[in-house]
Structures are given as structure tokens and as C-alpha cells.
Design a protein around this motif. Sequence first.
Motif, short mmCIF file in Angstrom:
data_model
loop_
_atom_site.label_atom_id
_atom_site.label_comp_id
_atom_site.label_asym_id
_atom_site.label_seq_id
_atom_site.Cartn_x
_atom_site.Cartn_y
_atom_site.Cartn_z
N LEU A 50 55.83 71.45 62.57
CA LEU A 50 56.03 70.08 63.27
C LEU A 50 56.75 70.50 64.60
CD1 LEU A 50 56.92 68.27 60.12
CD2 LEU A 50 54.64 68.44 61.12
N VAL A 66 52.19 69.87 67.25
CA VAL A 66 52.19 69.42 65.80
C VAL A 66 50.85 70.12 65.40
CG1 VAL A 66 51.95 67.73 64.26
CG2 VAL A 66 53.61 67.44 65.77
N TRP A 108 56.25 62.86 63.19
CA TRP A 108 56.16 64.21 62.89
C TRP A 108 57.42 65.04 63.23
CZ3 TRP A 108 53.16 63.91 58.70
CH2 TRP A 108 52.03 63.30 58.82
N ARG A 125 47.20 62.90 59.30
CA ARG A 125 48.02 62.75 57.96
C ARG A 125 47.14 63.52 56.97
NH1 ARG A 125 50.58 57.59 54.93
NH2 ARG A 125 48.50 57.02 55.07
#
Length: 323
Positions: free
Chosen positions: A59, A63, A137, A164
Motif C-alpha cells: 500500500l 498501490v 489504501w 478492492r
Amino acid sequence: MTLFTKDLIAVAQSPLAHWLTSLPAQLQQWQQQQQHGELPKWLRCVAQLPQLEPTAVALGATVSVLNDSISDGQQQRIKGLLMQLTPWRKGPFNLHGVQIDTEWRSDFKWQRVAPHIGDLSGQQVLDVGCGSGYHLWRMLESGAEQVWGIDPGQLFMAQFMAVRSFMPTDLQARAHWFPLGIEDMPELKAFDTVFSMGVLYHRRSPIDFLTQLKAQLKQGGQLVLETLVVTGDEQTVLVPGETYAKMRNVWFIPSTKALLHWLERCGFKNARVVDENVTSLAEQRATEWMPGQSLVDFLDPHDTSKTIEGYPAPLRAVIIANT
Ligand SMILES: Nc1ncnc2c1ncn2[C@@H]1O[C@H](C[S@+](CC[C@H]([NH3+])C(=O)[O-])CC(=O)[O-])[C@@H](O)[C@H]1O
């Protein structure tokens, strides 16, 4: 299972459980309005993304979710589906080797903000106007227990859900996104930190907006506000004409001194400016994932210190305040 069932269960199990008095009905009403338009198509793309067990997750500035045994064919398929969710404005992401080089290097903004927000460990964090959720994130990276993003943009929701879907289940259970504007929020007074970055200038009523943000915070919580500013004194505010940097929905661009004054009038304490930065052409630019016009097209070609309309070029400030 409906789109938000898991997120609603997370609300029920969090210190935000009183949100359930309004949220399920709002989401149901919203879903009923989404039969037409492009959202169903975007969500079909998300549903077709392959489910791969992540072998590495980061993260960080990019990301990233990776699986070391992904095939070229799977990677091409992921890229094809994610390309159907263009334009990608906020990132960057690396999803199983597909590098989403977004219009904004949102990591630059996070670099300016992160040193000033303290430790988010164990916190319930709200991001108002979270876009694709890139910063959600990063908030988890900074230790937040649960992150909650709200944004009325449907494409951003599809992008968040796509990202996600690649994440490991423990992270999926800590990051949530609801299709709400700040004006749809009841006074929850429940978040430890509320972020609102890049939204104030889109609001017609900035004082109401600051009051709505305050209504989400616990006593002793912190607001992290990032917005366009101009230079000037406590009474300086730019209200542009029809467009500012070709954006039609820009209303109030205050000086930092005016913003501190507004925050004080709204009852915030200890408001302070922690960063000011002129947006560079490296931070906002056209890419394969956002092939349209970008900052270079919004500035005066002969003088990049001005927008194409002759206003000061985008200068952004980060302000932190407490309740
Ligand atoms: N009423 C509203 N309530 C909540 N969100 C809203 C509202 N109106 C617009 N938005 C949302 O606010 C975001 C502003 S972009 C900042 C993204 C990220 N925060 C960033 O700092 O990179 C800034 C920009 O690109 O100008 C968009 O995602 C809108 O849909």
C-alpha cells in the motif's frame, strides 16, 4: 447478496453502528436509480475480473497487488477490463502487473499530507470525496483500523470495487466506499479523522461544507483539509467566472488566512497550514489511462503561472484542524 451487504455488516460491527438508521435506505434508493446509465456495464466489468490469490501487496506510492504465477493471458484480460473503466484519474495502481498510470500522481499529494496527520492506528477514518479510493489504501498503510470513503461519482465506485476485488480479504474488510455526497451524511460525530481533499472548491456553500465535515468528527478528532487557495489576507476569496482551469464547478478559492478564519468561525480549534504547493505538470497529466485534456491544457500556454482564464495557476494547501 446486494452490492453493499458486506459493507453494511462492517458498519454494524464498528463504532459507526448508528449510521444504520439512514444508510441502508439511502443505498437502496440509490441502487433503484442505477438501472440505466453506465454503472451496470462498469459493474459487469468488475464482476468479470479474475480472482487471484495475492502473493504480494504493497500500500505504498503505487498501490500494488501481485500474484507471481499470473499468465500473460490473464494479465491481458485484466488490462482489457480495467481499460473499460477509463478515465482513471486518481492512482497509481499496479494490479497483477497492469500498471495504471493515472492522470494524477495522487502519491505526490499523500507525500505532502502524510507527515502531518499523526498515527492513524486504530482509527475510524472518513474520506469525503475519495474518488477511486487511492488515498483510502494509503490511510490503511498509515494504520487506520477502518477507512470509509464517500463520493457521488459512479465511475469512481466501479474503480474502487475493481481495486478492492484484488485485495486480500482482511484488507477488503477494512475499506469501504459509499455513493454519497457529504450533504447525504447524518451527523455521525464518530470518526477520529476526516479527510477532505480537493472538494471544498466544488461546493457552493463552503461554510456549510466545513460544518458538515465537523459533524462527522468525534470530540477531539482531526480534520485534514486539502484545497485550492490563492494568496491574500483574511478577506481574500477568488470566485471565478464560468470556469477555473476549464473546470465548470469551481466556486470558492480562499486564501489560507481566510480558510483558517472560516474554520475558526465553524468552531474548529488549532487550525494550521501544514503545506502549500503549486501543482506541477508532473503531478497532473494525460496518460494512456486518461487520454483527455489535463493540466497543461488548462494553463496559459505563454505563462504557466496563470490558468487559461488568467487566474493564478492551481496552488493547493493542506490544513489540519481539531474539534
Ligand atoms: N458533495 C460531494 N460530496 C462528496 N464528494 C464530492 C461531492 N461533490 C464532488 N465530490 C467528489 O470530490 C472529488 C473531487 S477530486 C478529489 C479526489 C481525491 N480526494 C483527491 O484528493 O485526489 C478533485 C478534483 O479532481 O478536482 C470527486 O471525486 C468528486 O466526485
